[in-house]
Scaffold this motif. Structure first.
Motif, short mmCIF file in Angstrom:
data_model
loop_
_atom_site.label_atom_id
_atom_site.label_comp_id
_atom_site.label_asym_id
_atom_site.label_seq_id
_atom_site.Cartn_x
_atom_site.Cartn_y
_atom_site.Cartn_z
N ARG A 20 0.82 -1.22 0.00
CA ARG A 20 0.00 0.00 0.00
C ARG A 20 0.85 1.28 0.00
N GLN A 29 2.29 2.24 -3.49
CA GLN A 29 1.46 2.30 -4.70
C GLN A 29 1.54 3.65 -5.42
N ASP A 30 1.38 4.72 -4.67
CA ASP A 30 1.31 6.02 -5.36
C ASP A 30 2.67 6.51 -5.86
N SER A 31 3.74 5.84 -5.45
CA SER A 31 5.05 6.25 -5.94
C SER A 31 5.50 5.40 -7.12
N ARG A 89 4.77 3.56 -10.96
CA ARG A 89 4.02 3.78 -12.19
C ARG A 89 4.40 2.70 -13.18
N ARG A 135 -7.15 7.69 -13.86
CA ARG A 135 -7.85 8.19 -12.67
C ARG A 135 -9.36 8.35 -12.90
N ASP A 136 -9.74 9.17 -13.86
CA ASP A 136 -11.17 9.37 -14.10
C ASP A 136 -11.52 8.72 -15.42
N ALA A 145 -4.51 6.37 -11.79
CA ALA A 145 -5.45 6.32 -10.68
C ALA A 145 -4.69 6.29 -9.36
N ASP A 146 -5.33 6.74 -8.31
CA ASP A 146 -4.73 6.60 -6.98
C ASP A 146 -4.74 5.13 -6.59
N GLY A 147 -3.70 4.73 -5.89
CA GLY A 147 -3.68 3.39 -5.32
C GLY A 147 -3.53 2.29 -6.34
N ASP A 183 -5.45 0.73 -8.44
CA ASP A 183 -6.05 0.72 -9.78
C ASP A 183 -5.08 1.13 -10.88
N ARG A 184 -4.04 1.86 -10.54
CA ARG A 184 -3.08 2.28 -11.57
C ARG A 184 -2.31 1.11 -12.18
#
Lengths: 421, 421
Positions: B251, B254-256, B258, B268-269, B280-282, B284-285
């Protein structure tokens, strides 16, 4: 004015009418509910209906091949991706045996072939795509450009009529490695000329990577004129939600291309499990991991129906259906504006209209049993499926649309969008 | 000497014995054939058996969710990859909610996380793997190294006992970006210490990307000590041939991170279909294309059985089964040499033996209803499945092996290998 009985006559004269019974309807036991309150499913270009033969075919693969055959069934499964690919090649894509492989998602296949194409054009530093291209295509192009230090030329396209070949021609030169384009635009339905665009790119030494997702099973595709293509099977091929996608690589190019995901199913002598990756000869080098056997069995059934109906007949009915829809909209719904090519020869099997409350209109239609989909920014997309949508279904759908607009029913829905598919 | 009746007593005392009836056997209607000529399937680590509940679960998704719900079912499907991932996380992987995603193949997931890991360690120019690593892992490491201009340090490993942590330690330094290792070796079954290896790599600032394909569902895995992992679901999780794989990303990382396959399901959207890819955050990316809905439904059933049995109990029975197998081989088949760790705590749920005619031996066993698999160069691999293999099945399998060797039946088979799985 086109009357309801005139559309019923079109159905009576439809040579493909019998194919409707190959699909699961909304009545008891999957029969077709033909009553006045029935669902009018006009989203076959998002998720095609379930073929009646699919549950039994899947059950056979699950219960016999997996349940009984167990690991021994790999003797058949190992050739499944190519076998179903050959079926697509012959039946709906105009390709030769050994040129189409089923597996992975459209996005993963786009990545593989885009990377392979870039490597096949060393020294070239430009990727071309279209500003109105489907998101996953634009995002993948941007990603590959970033990682390979390339530039993206995003060619302007009319949101209603698609890409103008003359505009594209202006973006082609000797710096272009790969051009990524949808044959049928996901929003407007605008149809490009595959052979002409491919030839224009080839004249500059560039490769065109076609995304056939909205084209396959809805228009005639002749890949004999193409170099690279990918596409999905869950729309007009009725392969099921998230069904495996396909990729096409022209036979003469296969051994000169190399994709970057060096998985064991792309290896020459896979079960030698040798120390070094040597790409398999031919199409197999574009495979990666263990192929999705169960899901591919559903693709085989769905694609088989289109092949049996004949893609020329399917495409002709797609043009007839959308012509009727355009006429009905023209005659009865002046409040919406056609945002697709008016000439059937210039579009795929779906039609989009523009309306300021497109989101609310879509919700109102859904609540009245008409299933289109909303597309940004203000479009309602109708995708009649040549194999199971009747002309009278279009008349009734437009009738409900007329009613919604006349009563202002759509204005009762919140304007704020929720997550949609 | 372990007697047949002693193995029957072990079955009588087995707390997991009841789980056998959750799976399809080889008798009429999928019941279990317990007769003397029955098939002895010892290849659950290649393709797990069909759970009895799978056909109905698949039929429900196909006929109800797809056939009836059509495109509206995306309201549920869109969260399926994460929901089944959470089930795996809690039930068999020791991970937290939002850390495991199901989809794509193991090979594709390896590529995504390996590329993400390399980018997260800029300036480092070495990838570490093991000379005895599963082919797809070695090939992918080599491919990423080539495209990113990195070096591969392929650490030597004993083909029988696996990688020595001290040898691995000697390959770790500040140049290492990512280490790719299987927790359970595909051939020998050698089991590594996930926490210790991860900690050793972290001490040098490197990431370990674990391949859990032969570990998940057969040994206890505690991903709370790990950074990155992938694995397959068609072996001990009984998800079906070519079932979607999974990936795990801690966890906090995740955001670091890619990954390079910028598909629309990682955006994301997603349904804004905006001009630019923003991950996307978390978790889902790490998604790419449209997820494989039908096949994931089968994973949910299979993985659910292991979760219900409890991975601690499953792993304990795996050790007990392989201990009994080793003892039987020791006592009755001196002609083969154990080529797996002798200590059950140092191996997964399969055992490999060496024999100069391993290929022919495998063919002779297959013809006598014993299903192991051949592994290069001269190994026969036996993978009893804790959920449905009985101790007496091992006794009977070894009995047939004794008979083959005593009669020399294997020498009647050609030494030349054909394509195998």
């Amino acid at each position: 004015m086109l009357t309801r009985s005139a559309t019923q006559q079109l159905d009576a004269d439809d040579p493909l009418a019998g194919f409707r019974d190959r699909f699961t309807g909304d009545g008891p036991g999957g029969t077709w509910d033909d009553g006045p309150g029935r669902r009018l499913y006009l989203d076959g270009n998002s998720l095609g209906r379930l073929p009646r033969a699919t549950p039994a075919a899947l059950a056979r693969v699950v219960e016999q091949e997996w349940g009984r055959g167990l690991v021994g069934s790999w003797a058949q499964w190992v050739s499944q991706a190519g076998r179903v690919g050959d079926q697509l090649a012959a039946g709906v894509l105009g390709a030769r045996p050994g040129e189409v492989l089923v597996g992975d998602s459209t996005s993963v296949n786009l990545y593989k072939l885009l990377r392979a194409g870039v490597d096949a054009r060393p020294g070239r530093d430009v990727l071309v795509t279209c500003a109105d291209e489907f998101p996953t295509d634009r995002y993948l192009v941007a990603g590959v450009a970033r990682e390979r230090g390339l530039q993206v030329r995003e060619v302007a396209a009319d949101i209603d009529t698609g890409l103008d070949p003359a505009v594209l021609a202006g973006a082609l030169d000797e710096r272009v490695a790969v051009v990524v384009l949808s044959l049928v635009a996901y929003r407007s339905g605008a149809l490009l000329d595959l052979a002409a665009v491919t030839a224009a790119a080839r004249a500059h030494g560039a490769l065109v990577l076609w995304d056939l997702s909205h084209a396959v099973g809805s228009v005639e595709v002749d890949l004999s004129a193409a170099d690279l293509a990918v596409g999905c099977t869950y729309k007009h091929l009725n392969g099921g939600p998230g069904a495996p996608a396909f990729l096409y690589v022209r036979r003469e190019l296969q051994d000169s291309l190399r994709q970057p995901l060096q998985g064991w199913f792309g290896q020459r002598d896979q079960f030698d499990m040798g120390p070094e990756y040597v790409p398999a000869d031919g199409l197999d080098r574009f495979a990666v991991g263990t192929p999705p056997v169960l899901a591919t069995a559903a693709v085989e059934v769905g694609a088989g129906i289109t092949a049996e109906a004949g893609i020329a007949a399917v495409a002709a009915k797609g043009r007839a259906l959308t012509d009727v829809l355009v006429q009905l909209l023209d005659e009865r719904v002046p409040q919406v504006r056609l945002a697709s090519p008016r000439d059937a020869r210039a579009r795929g099997a779906h039609v989009v209209v523009e309306h300021p409350q497109a989101w609310q209109l879509t919700q109102a239609l859904l609540d009245r049993g008409v299933v289109p989909d909303f597309r940004t920014p203000d479009r309602v997309r109708f995708g009649p499926a040549p194999l199971y949508t009747r002309f009278v279904d279009l008349w009734d759908a437009v009738d409900r649309l007329v009613d919604v607009l006349a009563t202002g029913a759509h204005l009762g829905y919140p304007a704020e969008r929720s997550r949609v598919t």
